[in-house]
Design a protein around this motif. Structure first.
Motif, PDB file in Angstrom:
ATOM      1  N   THR A  60      52.574  52.898  69.876  1.00  0.00           N
ATOM      2  CA  THR A  60      52.223  54.262  70.263  1.00  0.00           C
ATOM      3  C   THR A  60      51.275  54.815  69.215  1.00  0.00           C
ATOM      4  OG1 THR A  60      54.416  54.538  71.239  1.00  0.00           O
ATOM      5  CG2 THR A  60      53.141  56.544  70.834  1.00  0.00           C
ATOM      6  N   ILE A  61      50.188  55.437  69.665  1.00  0.00           N
ATOM      7  CA  ILE A  61      49.185  55.970  68.731  1.00  0.00           C
ATOM      8  C   ILE A  61      49.001  57.462  68.983  1.00  0.00           C
ATOM      9  CG2 ILE A  61      46.789  55.860  67.962  1.00  0.00           C
ATOM     10  CD1 ILE A  61      47.850  52.848  69.698  1.00  0.00           C
ATOM     11  N   PHE A  62      49.210  58.242  67.941  1.00  0.00           N
ATOM     12  CA  PHE A  62      49.048  59.695  67.979  1.00  0.00           C
ATOM     13  C   PHE A  62      47.997  60.030  66.930  1.00  0.00           C
ATOM     14  CE2 PHE A  62      50.227  64.073  66.902  1.00  0.00           C
ATOM     15  CZ  PHE A  62      50.508  64.613  68.138  1.00  0.00           C
ATOM     16  N   TYR A  63      46.820  60.439  67.386  1.00  0.00           N
ATOM     17  CA  TYR A  63      45.728  60.606  66.418  1.00  0.00           C
ATOM     18  C   TYR A  63      44.930  61.877  66.659  1.00  0.00           C
ATOM     19  CZ  TYR A  63      42.105  59.253  69.764  1.00  0.00           C
ATOM     20  OH  TYR A  63      41.248  59.236  70.847  1.00  0.00           O
ATOM     21  N   SER A  64      44.322  62.335  65.563  1.00  0.00           N
ATOM     22  CA  SER A  64      43.452  63.502  65.607  1.00  0.00           C
ATOM     23  C   SER A  64      42.029  63.079  65.291  1.00  0.00           C
ATOM     24  CB  SER A  64      43.896  64.556  64.580  1.00  0.00           C
ATOM     25  OG  SER A  64      45.192  65.014  64.847  1.00  0.00           O
TER      26      SER A  64
ATOM     27  N   ASP B  38      45.135  77.924  67.928  1.00  0.00           N
ATOM     28  CA  ASP B  38      45.847  79.075  67.370  1.00  0.00           C
ATOM     29  C   ASP B  38      47.354  78.841  67.353  1.00  0.00           C
ATOM     30  OD1 ASP B  38      46.041  81.602  66.210  1.00  0.00           O
ATOM     31  OD2 ASP B  38      46.244  82.611  68.157  1.00  0.00           O
ATOM     32  N   GLY B  39      47.758  77.611  66.959  1.00  0.00           N
ATOM     33  CA  GLY B  39      49.171  77.327  66.779  1.00  0.00           C
ATOM     34  C   GLY B  39      49.966  77.086  68.035  1.00  0.00           C
ATOM     35  N   ALA B  40      49.284  76.917  69.180  1.00  0.00           N
ATOM     36  CA  ALA B  40      49.987  76.677  70.440  1.00  0.00           C
ATOM     37  C   ALA B  40      49.226  75.641  71.262  1.00  0.00           C
ATOM     38  CB  ALA B  40      50.130  77.982  71.235  1.00  0.00           C
ATOM     39  N   VAL B  41      49.931  74.969  72.156  1.00  0.00           N
ATOM     40  CA  VAL B  41      49.295  73.967  73.012  1.00  0.00           C
ATOM     41  C   VAL B  41      48.516  74.666  74.110  1.00  0.00           C
ATOM     42  CG1 VAL B  41      49.687  72.044  74.591  1.00  0.00           C
ATOM     43  CG2 VAL B  41      51.067  72.243  72.526  1.00  0.00           C
ATOM     44  N   ALA B  42      47.195  74.466  74.100  1.00  0.00           N
ATOM     45  CA  ALA B  42      46.332  75.104  75.102  1.00  0.00           C
ATOM     46  C   ALA B  42      46.150  74.224  76.323  1.00  0.00           C
ATOM     47  CB  ALA B  42      44.967  75.420  74.486  1.00  0.00           C
TER      48      ALA B  42
ATOM     49  N   GLY C 137      41.938  69.997  68.113  1.00  0.00           N
ATOM     50  CA  GLY C 137      41.927  71.444  68.016  1.00  0.00           C
ATOM     51  C   GLY C 137      41.005  71.882  66.898  1.00  0.00           C
ATOM     52  N   PRO C 138      40.664  73.156  66.849  1.00  0.00           N
ATOM     53  CA  PRO C 138      39.808  73.665  65.770  1.00  0.00           C
ATOM     54  C   PRO C 138      40.477  73.490  64.414  1.00  0.00           C
ATOM     55  CG  PRO C 138      40.073  75.298  67.535  1.00  0.00           C
ATOM     56  CD  PRO C 138      41.070  74.217  67.787  1.00  0.00           C
ATOM     57  N   ASN C 139      39.701  73.530  63.347  1.00  0.00           N
ATOM     58  CA  ASN C 139      40.271  73.518  62.002  1.00  0.00           C
ATOM     59  C   ASN C 139      41.240  74.682  61.844  1.00  0.00           C
ATOM     60  OD1 ASN C 139      38.789  71.278  61.196  1.00  0.00           O
ATOM     61  ND2 ASN C 139      37.095  72.504  60.411  1.00  0.00           N
ATOM     62  N   GLY C 140      42.403  74.403  61.286  1.00  0.00           N
ATOM     63  CA  GLY C 140      43.391  75.455  61.092  1.00  0.00           C
ATOM     64  C   GLY C 140      44.295  75.698  62.276  1.00  0.00           C
ATOM     65  N   ALA C 141      44.154  74.888  63.338  1.00  0.00           N
ATOM     66  CA  ALA C 141      44.964  75.103  64.533  1.00  0.00           C
ATOM     67  C   ALA C 141      46.412  74.684  64.332  1.00  0.00           C
ATOM     68  CB  ALA C 141      44.368  74.338  65.717  1.00  0.00           C
ATOM     69  N   GLY C 142      46.663  73.799  63.340  1.00  0.00           N
ATOM     70  CA  GLY C 142      48.030  73.369  63.070  1.00  0.00           C
ATOM     71  C   GLY C 142      48.276  71.893  63.321  1.00  0.00           C
TER      72      GLY C 142
ATOM     73  N   VAL D 181      51.514  79.436  61.645  1.00  0.00           N
ATOM     74  CA  VAL D 181      50.575  78.337  61.870  1.00  0.00           C
ATOM     75  C   VAL D 181      50.928  77.599  63.146  1.00  0.00           C
ATOM     76  CG1 VAL D 181      49.688  76.154  60.953  1.00  0.00           C
ATOM     77  CG2 VAL D 181      50.099  78.084  59.411  1.00  0.00           C
ATOM     78  N   LEU D 182      52.215  77.345  63.362  1.00  0.00           N
ATOM     79  CA  LEU D 182      52.706  76.776  64.623  1.00  0.00           C
ATOM     80  C   LEU D 182      53.566  77.829  65.304  1.00  0.00           C
ATOM     81  CD1 LEU D 182      53.717  73.180  63.455  1.00  0.00           C
ATOM     82  CD2 LEU D 182      51.580  73.907  64.526  1.00  0.00           C
ATOM     83  N   LYS D 183      53.236  78.137  66.550  1.00  0.00           N
ATOM     84  CA  LYS D 183      53.852  79.267  67.233  1.00  0.00           C
ATOM     85  C   LYS D 183      54.637  78.835  68.475  1.00  0.00           C
ATOM     86  CE  LYS D 183      49.880  82.060  65.788  1.00  0.00           C
ATOM     87  NZ  LYS D 183      48.733  82.901  66.259  1.00  0.00           N
ATOM     88  N   GLY D 184      55.467  77.819  68.309  1.00  0.00           N
ATOM     89  CA  GLY D 184      56.254  77.360  69.452  1.00  0.00           C
ATOM     90  C   GLY D 184      55.612  76.182  70.152  1.00  0.00           C
ATOM     91  N   VAL D 185      55.245  75.157  69.416  1.00  0.00           N
ATOM     92  CA  VAL D 185      54.593  73.977  69.964  1.00  0.00           C
ATOM     93  C   VAL D 185      55.629  73.053  70.600  1.00  0.00           C
ATOM     94  CG1 VAL D 185      53.313  71.869  69.378  1.00  0.00           C
ATOM     95  CG2 VAL D 185      52.659  74.063  68.365  1.00  0.00           C
TER      96      VAL D 185
END
Length: 262
Positions: free
Chosen positions: A187-191, A210-214, A37-42, A19-23
């Motif tokens: 600090t605010i971190f939001y989705s 897809d589990g990585a920072v694009a 990110g898309p649903n399921g991106a992590g 699910v997370l590939k080296g974020v």
């Protein structure tokens, strides 16, 4: 300036599926960061690992300058959290629920009640203070969650879809609140899936795919990779360009007709 949050090569899988590939990314104190990110991106998985709700498979999480230690929960007193799908105690009144949350953070009852009344008044739900949460609308429940995340005056906020269910006036209040929290040093971190809001509010935007920072940068910096709105940029970076075709297929299916490419 030392990051308030630093993620290094974070990895997580469920039942053998990565699910997370080296974020990897970092967040500076006082930043508003949109994590999209898309649903399921992590996205939610990342936040739950930071909050200690999930264990990581590999990588490092540093919060407040220290490696995350799940055996030490003291750091959570400096965090405010609004999950996307929260389970509230429906048999409690709003007053009882917020008193319960405030006491978990070690606040005195008089302080909790004073804050609760004023914060509920500001969000237009003061008259519902003694009503059971089961009777609350989605928007009212969201306001209670937002209040509960701020009762203890945290240093960093993790908000997942904070505007969900809110009416237009309430959305404007919360947007203004975010700016004032930033000015107060928070600090605010939001989705959020509301791209227009992310574009206008964020100091930085992180796009997870897809589990990585694009992508990672300000909106102006990201526009150098693709012109247009954040929504158009998001679609370009996540490789999704089938909106019109899928909408047309849905309409045809609704009418009992075959899709065009069938």
């Amino acid at each position: 300036m030392e990051p308030i949050l630093e993620i290094i090569d974070l990895r997580k899988q469920f039942d053998g599926t990565p699910v997370l590939k080296g974020v990897s990314f970092s967040v500076k104190p006082g930043e508003i960061v949109g994590y999209i990110g898309p649903n399921g991106a992590g996205k939610s998985t990342t936040v739950k690992i930071i909050l200690g709700m999930l264990s990581k498979d590999a990588g490092e999480v540093r919060l407040f300058g220290q490696p995350l230690d799940q055996s030490d929960v003291a750091y959570k007193a400096r965090i405010g959290y609004v999950p996307e799908n929260a389970e509230l105690y429906d048999t409690l009144t709003a007053k009882e629920y917020l008193l319960f949350i405030g006491e978990l953070y070690g606040l005195e009852e008089t302080v909790i009640m004073s804050k609760t009344e004023k914060m509920m008044e500001a969000l237009g739900i003061r008259e519902a203070m003694n009503r059971r949460l089961a009777s609350f609308s989605k928007g009212m429940r969201q306001k209670v969650l937002i209040i509960s995340s701020l009762l203890h005056d945290p240093d960093i906020l993790f908000w997942d879809e904070p505007l969900s269910g809110l009416d237009a006036n309430s959305v404007q209040i919360i947007k203004e609140l975010l700016w004032k929290l930033k000015q107060d040093g928070k600090t605010i971190f939001y989705s959020s899936h509301v791209m227009d809001t992310v574009e206008k509010l964020s100091d930085r935007i992180l796009i997870l795919n897809d589990g990585a920072v694009a992508a990672d940068g300000t909106f102006e910096e990201l526009k150098q990779e693709a012109d247009g709105t954040l929504e158009q940029l998001f679609n370009t970076l996540t490789g999704f360009d089938q909106h019109a075709a899928l909408a047309e297929d849905f309409l045809l299916a609704m009418k009992g007709e075959a899709p065009h490419d069938a």
